[in-house]
Write a protein that holds these residues in place. Sequence first.
Motif, mmCIF file in Angstrom:
data_model
loop_
_atom_site.group_PDB
_atom_site.id
_atom_site.type_symbol
_atom_site.label_atom_id
_atom_site.label_comp_id
_atom_site.label_asym_id
_atom_site.label_seq_id
_atom_site.Cartn_x
_atom_site.Cartn_y
_atom_site.Cartn_z
ATOM 1 N N SER A 13 7.013 -2.936 -1.485
ATOM 2 C CA SER A 13 6.922 -1.472 -1.480
ATOM 3 C C SER A 13 6.345 -0.950 -2.789
ATOM 4 O O SER A 13 5.548 -0.016 -2.793
ATOM 5 C CB SER A 13 8.284 -0.844 -1.189
ATOM 6 O OG SER A 13 9.229 -1.239 -2.152
ATOM 7 N N ALA A 14 6.718 -1.564 -3.914
ATOM 8 C CA ALA A 14 6.151 -1.143 -5.200
ATOM 9 C C ALA A 14 4.662 -1.455 -5.252
ATOM 10 O O ALA A 14 3.864 -0.652 -5.744
ATOM 11 C CB ALA A 14 6.879 -1.833 -6.349
ATOM 12 N N PHE A 15 4.278 -2.616 -4.737
ATOM 13 C CA PHE A 15 2.864 -2.992 -4.688
ATOM 14 C C PHE A 15 2.079 -1.975 -3.865
ATOM 15 O O PHE A 15 1.031 -1.498 -4.282
ATOM 16 C CB PHE A 15 2.725 -4.394 -4.083
ATOM 17 C CG PHE A 15 1.298 -4.820 -3.842
ATOM 18 C CD1 PHE A 15 0.546 -5.367 -4.871
ATOM 19 C CD2 PHE A 15 0.719 -4.684 -2.600
ATOM 20 C CE1 PHE A 15 -0.761 -5.768 -4.652
ATOM 21 C CE2 PHE A 15 -0.592 -5.087 -2.378
ATOM 22 C CZ PHE A 15 -1.328 -5.623 -3.405
ATOM 23 N N GLU A 16 2.594 -1.643 -2.686
ATOM 24 C CA GLU A 16 1.900 -0.699 -1.814
ATOM 25 C C GLU A 16 1.787 0.668 -2.470
ATOM 26 O O GLU A 16 0.751 1.316 -2.394
ATOM 27 C CB GLU A 16 2.613 -0.604 -0.462
ATOM 28 C CG GLU A 16 2.468 -1.887 0.346
ATOM 29 C CD GLU A 16 3.250 -1.891 1.654
ATOM 30 O OE1 GLU A 16 4.002 -0.927 1.915
ATOM 31 O OE2 GLU A 16 3.098 -2.867 2.402
ATOM 32 N N GLN A 17 2.845 1.087 -3.149
ATOM 33 C CA GLN A 17 2.830 2.393 -3.803
ATOM 34 C C GLN A 17 1.823 2.419 -4.946
ATOM 35 O O GLN A 17 1.060 3.366 -5.097
ATOM 36 C CB GLN A 17 4.233 2.709 -4.317
ATOM 37 C CG GLN A 17 4.422 4.144 -4.709
ATOM 38 C CD GLN A 17 5.890 4.468 -4.948
ATOM 39 O OE1 GLN A 17 6.747 3.597 -4.964
ATOM 40 N NE2 GLN A 17 6.181 5.732 -5.147
ATOM 41 N N GLU A 18 1.805 1.370 -5.747
ATOM 42 C CA GLU A 18 0.917 1.339 -6.915
ATOM 43 C C GLU A 18 -0.534 1.070 -6.548
ATOM 44 O O GLU A 18 -1.443 1.585 -7.173
ATOM 45 C CB GLU A 18 1.386 0.272 -7.906
ATOM 46 C CG GLU A 18 2.584 0.689 -8.705
ATOM 47 C CD GLU A 18 2.833 -0.234 -9.878
ATOM 48 O OE1 GLU A 18 1.869 -0.843 -10.384
ATOM 49 O OE2 GLU A 18 3.994 -0.347 -10.284
ATOM 50 N N SER A 19 -0.758 0.219 -5.545
ATOM 51 C CA SER A 19 -2.124 -0.212 -5.255
ATOM 52 C C SER A 19 -2.778 0.597 -4.149
ATOM 53 O O SER A 19 -3.996 0.630 -4.045
ATOM 54 C CB SER A 19 -2.121 -1.683 -4.832
ATOM 55 O OG SER A 19 -1.479 -1.828 -3.569
ATOM 56 N N GLY A 20 -1.975 1.238 -3.289
ATOM 57 C CA GLY A 20 -2.530 1.922 -2.127
ATOM 58 C C GLY A 20 -2.913 0.959 -1.023
ATOM 59 O O GLY A 20 -3.548 1.342 -0.044
ATOM 60 N N LEU A 21 -2.538 -0.318 -1.147
ATOM 61 C CA LEU A 21 -2.866 -1.338 -0.160
ATOM 62 C C LEU A 21 -1.604 -1.731 0.585
ATOM 63 O O LEU A 21 -0.605 -2.091 -0.027
ATOM 64 C CB LEU A 21 -3.460 -2.569 -0.855
ATOM 65 C CG LEU A 21 -3.985 -3.674 0.061
ATOM 66 C CD1 LEU A 21 -5.307 -3.247 0.692
ATOM 67 C CD2 LEU A 21 -4.193 -4.965 -0.716
ATOM 68 N N THR A 22 -1.643 -1.649 1.911
ATOM 69 C CA THR A 22 -0.519 -2.066 2.741
ATOM 70 C C THR A 22 -0.798 -3.465 3.262
ATOM 71 O O THR A 22 -1.897 -3.740 3.758
ATOM 72 C CB THR A 22 -0.340 -1.092 3.927
ATOM 73 O OG1 THR A 22 -0.176 0.220 3.414
ATOM 74 C CG2 THR A 22 0.868 -1.464 4.777
#
Length: 93
Positions: free
Chosen positions: A10-19
């Motif tokens: 979830s942190a990755f998706e939030q920071e990167s914009g990649l799901t």
Amino acid sequence: SADELNMNTSAFEQESGLTIYPNPATNQVNLQAGSLTEAGTVTLLNAVGQQVAMKNIASGATVSFNLEGLNRGIYFVRYTLPTSTKVIQLIVK
């Protein structure tokens, strides 16, 4: 950095914009770039950092990696943009 490697999904998706989904994955993993995300590249790396596959991804686009034939285990998805690089762990089961 170690912080990038330990980032949860979830942190990755939030920071990167990649799901990234599904994770863990079996036959295929999908990567969806947010509409506000810059175009970049997504690279699938094995546990020792060797490139398994790479694709370009445009803003708002979805790309998929076929995981069939890969050994089970830990892989990494590296998302490279003009201004930053993010890495997330992917489990292939």
